[in-house]
Design a protein around this motif. Sequence first.
Motif, PDB file in Angstrom:
ATOM      1  N   THR A  94       0.853  -1.208  -0.144  1.00  0.00           N
ATOM      2  CA  THR A  94       0.217  -0.106   0.046  1.00  0.00           C
ATOM      3  C   THR A  94       0.713   1.210   0.058  1.00  0.00           C
ATOM      4  O   THR A  94       0.671   2.106  -0.886  1.00  0.00           O
ATOM      5  CB  THR A  94      -0.838   0.141   1.093  1.00  0.00           C
ATOM      6  N   TYR A  95       1.918   1.230   0.936  1.00  0.00           N
ATOM      7  CA  TYR A  95       2.692   2.351   0.957  1.00  0.00           C
ATOM      8  C   TYR A  95       3.636   2.822  -0.073  1.00  0.00           C
ATOM      9  O   TYR A  95       3.861   3.616  -1.077  1.00  0.00           O
ATOM     10  CB  TYR A  95       3.718   2.347   1.921  1.00  0.00           C
ATOM     11  N   GLY A 136      -3.897   5.618   2.701  1.00  0.00           N
ATOM     12  CA  GLY A 136      -3.978   4.057   3.129  1.00  0.00           C
ATOM     13  C   GLY A 136      -5.147   3.992   3.418  1.00  0.00           C
ATOM     14  O   GLY A 136      -5.946   2.993   3.451  1.00  0.00           O
TER      15      GLY A 136
END
Length: 192
Positions: free
Chosen positions: A125-126, A143
């Motif tokens: 996700t990051y 996020g």
Amino acid sequence: MVRAGLTTDRVVAAAADLADTVGFDHITVAALARGFGVKDASLYGHVKSLADLRTRVAIRSGLDLGDRIADALAGRSGREALIAFAHAYRDFALAHPGRYAATQLELAPSAYDEHPALRRNLTCTYALLRGYGLAEPALTDAGRLLRSTFHGFVTLELAGGFRHERDVAATWTSALDALHIALTNWPKGHDS
């Protein structure tokens, strides 16, 4: 004595399959034992308790989802990465609703120490969000937006919550387009 042919891996795999059939909250040691044609006690050589079994299914499912997302993201960035991530997430949830529900189980910190790959969903996700030029605290905020959008959408979809005649896949595509626009134009200066 542990019954021949049964292994912890086979027991957990069968529990994951059962979760997809009856729902994660409805898996029981008794139902699992019936599926193997053994008494409940035979399974306790492989899992400590129902809670242990559910934790193992959650870990297995989280690792599987993380692998699928990582594979989907490989070599992609920006909008292409967002779409690949989102489709991997949704496809997993729709194909494996019980396993998907298991991924929502809160795990003890020791599970992440024992299985560091469980952090893959967060790192993916990051990585996706850094491709949009985001840094903290926007990484966390974006996020949370992605997770709530993806989770909310698939949870409603699995529950039959989209009854309008509009094609659900078309709505999903529109939602991803909107997320791409939001991520591309993320507001600056909301550090508090």
